[in-house]
Design a protein around this motif. Structure first.
Motif, PDB file in Angstrom:
ATOM      1  N   MET A 188       0.846  -1.185   0.000  1.00 13.25           N
ATOM      2  CA  MET A 188       0.000   0.000   0.000  1.00 13.25           C
ATOM      3  C   MET A 188       0.886   1.241   0.000  1.00 13.25           C
ATOM      4  SD  MET A 188      -2.967   1.594   0.211  1.00 13.25           S
ATOM      5  CE  MET A 188      -4.257   0.496   0.693  1.00 13.25           C
ATOM      6  N   LEU A 189       0.476   2.229  -0.763  1.00 13.67           N
ATOM      7  CA  LEU A 189       1.163   3.508  -0.811  1.00 13.67           C
ATOM      8  C   LEU A 189       0.487   4.478   0.150  1.00 13.67           C
ATOM      9  CD1 LEU A 189       1.406   3.883  -4.677  1.00 13.67           C
ATOM     10  CD2 LEU A 189       3.194   3.116  -3.136  1.00 13.67           C
ATOM     11  N   TYR A 190       1.301   5.350   0.768  1.00 12.09           N
ATOM     12  CA  TYR A 190       0.772   6.346   1.693  1.00 12.09           C
ATOM     13  C   TYR A 190       1.354   7.710   1.365  1.00 12.09           C
ATOM     14  CZ  TYR A 190      -0.680   2.330   4.462  1.00 12.09           C
ATOM     15  OH  TYR A 190      -1.256   1.159   4.879  1.00 12.09           O
ATOM     16  N   LEU A 191       0.524   8.738   1.470  1.00 14.98           N
ATOM     17  CA  LEU A 191       0.959  10.109   1.260  1.00 14.98           C
ATOM     18  C   LEU A 191       1.267  10.734   2.608  1.00 14.98           C
ATOM     19  CD1 LEU A 191       1.284  12.460  -0.794  1.00 14.98           C
ATOM     20  CD2 LEU A 191      -1.065  13.098  -0.215  1.00 14.98           C
ATOM     21  N   LEU A 192       2.466  11.337   2.714  1.00 24.10           N
ATOM     22  CA  LEU A 192       2.910  11.947   3.963  1.00 24.10           C
ATOM     23  C   LEU A 192       3.238  13.418   3.738  1.00 24.10           C
ATOM     24  CD1 LEU A 192       5.412   9.118   4.927  1.00 24.10           C
ATOM     25  CD2 LEU A 192       3.152   9.459   5.896  1.00 24.10           C
ATOM     26  N   ASP A 193       3.205  14.182   4.807  1.00 26.80           N
ATOM     27  CA  ASP A 193       3.592  15.592   4.762  1.00 26.80           C
ATOM     28  C   ASP A 193       5.064  15.714   4.403  1.00 26.80           C
ATOM     29  OD1 ASP A 193       4.593  18.077   6.817  1.00 26.80           O
ATOM     30  OD2 ASP A 193       2.908  18.460   5.478  1.00 26.80           O
ATOM     31  N   LYS A 194       5.445  16.817   3.800  1.00 29.77           N
ATOM     32  CA  LYS A 194       6.833  16.988   3.336  1.00 29.77           C
ATOM     33  C   LYS A 194       7.867  17.063   4.455  1.00 29.77           C
ATOM     34  CE  LYS A 194       6.228  21.949   2.764  1.00 29.77           C
ATOM     35  NZ  LYS A 194       6.194  23.020   1.778  1.00 29.77           N
ATOM     36  N   GLU A 195       7.443  17.298   5.697  1.00 28.75           N
ATOM     37  CA  GLU A 195       8.377  17.427   6.827  1.00 28.75           C
ATOM     38  C   GLU A 195       8.623  16.116   7.569  1.00 28.75           C
ATOM     39  OE1 GLU A 195       9.971  20.293   7.309  1.00 28.75           O
ATOM     40  OE2 GLU A 195       8.854  21.129   5.633  1.00 28.75           O
ATOM     41  N   VAL A 196       7.929  15.046   7.231  1.00 28.86           N
ATOM     42  CA  VAL A 196       8.035  13.776   7.948  1.00 28.86           C
ATOM     43  C   VAL A 196       9.453  13.210   7.814  1.00 28.86           C
ATOM     44  CG1 VAL A 196       7.240  11.371   7.933  1.00 28.86           C
ATOM     45  CG2 VAL A 196       5.589  13.218   7.760  1.00 28.86           C
ATOM     46  N   GLN A 197       9.982  12.681   8.927  1.00 24.85           N
ATOM     47  CA  GLN A 197      11.319  12.099   8.910  1.00 24.85           C
ATOM     48  C   GLN A 197      11.329  10.685   9.472  1.00 24.85           C
ATOM     49  OE1 GLN A 197      14.170  14.738  10.687  1.00 24.85           O
ATOM     50  NE2 GLN A 197      13.783  16.331   9.197  1.00 24.85           N
ATOM     51  N   THR A 198      10.222   9.992   9.303  1.00 25.82           N
ATOM     52  CA  THR A 198      10.125   8.611   9.767  1.00 25.82           C
ATOM     53  C   THR A 198       9.155   7.851   8.882  1.00 25.82           C
ATOM     54  OG1 THR A 198       9.603   7.178  11.632  1.00 25.82           O
ATOM     55  CG2 THR A 198       8.300   9.170  11.426  1.00 25.82           C
ATOM     56  N   VAL A 199       9.337   6.541   8.801  1.00 27.15           N
ATOM     57  CA  VAL A 199       8.397   5.720   8.040  1.00 27.15           C
ATOM     58  C   VAL A 199       7.411   5.007   8.965  1.00 27.15           C
ATOM     59  CG1 VAL A 199       9.906   5.321   6.074  1.00 27.15           C
ATOM     60  CG2 VAL A 199       9.994   3.774   8.013  1.00 27.15           C
ATOM     61  N   LYS A 200       7.410   5.382  10.235  1.00 26.43           N
ATOM     62  CA  LYS A 200       6.549   4.707  11.204  1.00 26.43           C
ATOM     63  C   LYS A 200       5.086   5.137  11.097  1.00 26.43           C
ATOM     64  CE  LYS A 200      10.225   3.787  14.406  1.00 26.43           C
ATOM     65  NZ  LYS A 200      10.834   4.035  15.678  1.00 26.43           N
ATOM     66  N   TRP A 201       4.844   6.338  10.583  1.00 24.30           N
ATOM     67  CA  TRP A 201       3.477   6.824  10.450  1.00 24.30           C
ATOM     68  C   TRP A 201       2.991   6.528   9.039  1.00 24.30           C
ATOM     69  CZ3 TRP A 201       1.108  11.275   8.000  1.00 24.30           C
ATOM     70  CH2 TRP A 201      -0.196  11.505   8.439  1.00 24.30           C
ATOM     71  N   ASN A 202       1.762   6.063   8.896  1.00 19.32           N
ATOM     72  CA  ASN A 202       1.267   5.673   7.584  1.00 19.32           C
ATOM     73  C   ASN A 202       0.765   6.828   6.735  1.00 19.32           C
ATOM     74  OD1 ASN A 202       1.902   2.999   7.646  1.00 19.32           O
ATOM     75  ND2 ASN A 202      -0.021   2.383   8.561  1.00 19.32           N
ATOM     76  N   GLY A 203       0.152   7.831   7.302  1.00 18.57           N
ATOM     77  CA  GLY A 203      -0.356   8.935   6.501  1.00 18.57           C
ATOM     78  C   GLY A 203      -1.667   8.594   5.806  1.00 18.57           C
ATOM     79  N   ILE A 204      -1.909   9.233   4.659  1.00 21.02           N
ATOM     80  CA  ILE A 204      -3.157   9.051   3.904  1.00 21.02           C
ATOM     81  C   ILE A 204      -2.964   7.915   2.902  1.00 21.02           C
ATOM     82  CG2 ILE A 204      -4.765  10.150   2.313  1.00 21.02           C
ATOM     83  CD1 ILE A 204      -3.793  12.865   3.511  1.00 21.02           C
ATOM     84  N   PRO A 205      -3.796   6.863   2.979  1.00 16.44           N
ATOM     85  CA  PRO A 205      -3.653   5.753   2.029  1.00 16.44           C
ATOM     86  C   PRO A 205      -4.005   6.205   0.606  1.00 16.44           C
ATOM     87  CG  PRO A 205      -5.197   5.197   3.796  1.00 16.44           C
ATOM     88  CD  PRO A 205      -4.855   6.633   3.948  1.00 16.44           C
ATOM     89  N   LEU A 206      -3.164   5.844  -0.338  1.00 13.70           N
ATOM     90  CA  LEU A 206      -3.422   6.134  -1.750  1.00 13.70           C
ATOM     91  C   LEU A 206      -3.991   4.858  -2.379  1.00 13.70           C
ATOM     92  CD1 LEU A 206      -0.173   8.148  -2.552  1.00 13.70           C
ATOM     93  CD2 LEU A 206      -2.479   9.046  -2.148  1.00 13.70           C
ATOM     94  N   TYR A 207      -5.188   4.506  -1.956  1.00 14.09           N
ATOM     95  CA  TYR A 207      -5.798   3.223  -2.294  1.00 14.09           C
ATOM     96  C   TYR A 207      -6.278   3.128  -3.740  1.00 14.09           C
ATOM     97  CZ  TYR A 207     -10.047   5.880  -1.362  1.00 14.09           C
ATOM     98  OH  TYR A 207     -11.025   6.833  -1.374  1.00 14.09           O
ATOM     99  N   GLU A 208      -6.358   4.244  -4.442  1.00 12.07           N
ATOM    100  CA  GLU A 208      -6.849   4.207  -5.820  1.00 12.07           C
ATOM    101  C   GLU A 208      -5.724   4.143  -6.860  1.00 12.07           C
ATOM    102  OE1 GLU A 208     -10.900   6.815  -5.660  1.00 12.07           O
ATOM    103  OE2 GLU A 208      -9.015   7.916  -5.396  1.00 12.07           O
ATOM    104  N   ALA A 209      -4.504   4.074  -6.424  1.00 13.63           N
ATOM    105  CA  ALA A 209      -3.375   4.075  -7.367  1.00 13.63           C
ATOM    106  C   ALA A 209      -3.540   2.982  -8.410  1.00 13.63           C
ATOM    107  CB  ALA A 209      -2.067   3.891  -6.621  1.00 13.63           C
ATOM    108  N   VAL A 210      -3.376   3.356  -9.662  1.00 13.52           N
ATOM    109  CA  VAL A 210      -3.513   2.415 -10.765  1.00 13.52           C
ATOM    110  C   VAL A 210      -2.217   1.620 -10.925  1.00 13.52           C
ATOM    111  CG1 VAL A 210      -3.867   2.206 -13.256  1.00 13.52           C
ATOM    112  CG2 VAL A 210      -5.161   3.899 -11.946  1.00 13.52           C
ATOM    113  N   SER A 211      -1.084   2.308 -10.814  1.00  9.30           N
ATOM    114  CA  SER A 211       0.207   1.626 -10.903  1.00  9.30           C
ATOM    115  C   SER A 211       1.256   2.409 -10.128  1.00  9.30           C
ATOM    116  CB  SER A 211       0.642   1.461 -12.360  1.00  9.30           C
ATOM    117  OG  SER A 211       0.914   2.728 -12.931  1.00  9.30           O
ATOM    118  N   ALA A 212       2.260   1.688  -9.672  1.00 10.15           N
ATOM    119  CA  ALA A 212       3.402   2.293  -8.980  1.00 10.15           C
ATOM    120  C   ALA A 212       4.604   1.444  -9.327  1.00 10.15           C
ATOM    121  CB  ALA A 212       3.175   2.322  -7.482  1.00 10.15           C
TER     122      ALA A 212
END
Length: 187
Positions: free
Chosen positions: A1-25
């Motif tokens: 799953m892909l997640y959108l995070l704020d530009k200031e985040v410095q950790t991968v521990k927080w998931n953020g907003i799920p990008l559940y509609e992504a067609v491809s990555a």
């Protein structure tokens, strides 16, 4: 799953907003080169595509490395979707200025330490490590970018020690051999 995070985040521990509609990555990593994520996201009534703005972060799963952060560099809105080009978070530090360095018969880790000390501004939260113990000379004569000192050609740190770079979020690791020798010969 892909997640959108704020530009200031410095950790991968927080998931953020799920990008559940992504067609491809698609994640593409070139050895000692670019590390990119190309994302195709549909334009829908959820309006999540509007949040895909320059400098925001996307957390994406990467084989063998796990969750990695990518910074949005170029979102292009098409008729029915948005094409998003992202670069690995380590690209954030590549344009930092490094003053001249002089090392004689040192290991790769010592050259990396010299590089960090010669930085005109702090390189944190990024860190650098190496498992290469061979002793070599490494010198630069002018102020240049971290990219030039670390990765650019045979006279960079990676070129001098003939290492292979692994980028793992905020960590650069220069290894003698990336991966494992399983006895397979590719011809």
């Amino acid at each position: 799953m892909l997640y959108l995070l704020d530009k200031e985040v410095q950790t991968v521990k927080w998931n953020g907003i799920p990008l559940y509609e992504a067609v491809s990555a698609r994640v593409k990593e070139t050895l000692n080169g670019d590390f990119t994520l190309t994302l195709r996201y549909p334009i829908t009534d959820s309006y999540l595509y509007r949040l895909l703005k320059v400098d925001n972060l996307i957390k994406a799963p990467v084989p063998e490395l796990g969750e990695q952060l990518f910074r949005i560099k170029k979102p292009v809105e098409m008729d029915d979707h948005v094409e998003v080009l992202c670069y690995h978070i380590t690209d954030d530090v590549m344009q930092h200025s490094i003053k001249p360095i002089g090392n004689s018969q040192v290991g790769c880790m010592m050259a990396l330490s010299s590089m960090v000390q010669a930085a005109k501004t702090s390189l944190s939260p990024f860190s650098f490590t190496s498992d290469i113990v061979k002793h070599r000379d490494f010198n630069t004569k002018e102020t240049t970018t971290l990219y030039s000192v670390l990765l650019d050609g045979a006279h960079s740190i990676v070129g001098t020690w003939e290492g292979e770079v692994t980028r793992d979020n905020f960590l650069f690791s220069i290894q003698e051999h990336r991966g494992e020798n399983r006895g397979v010969i590719i011809t």
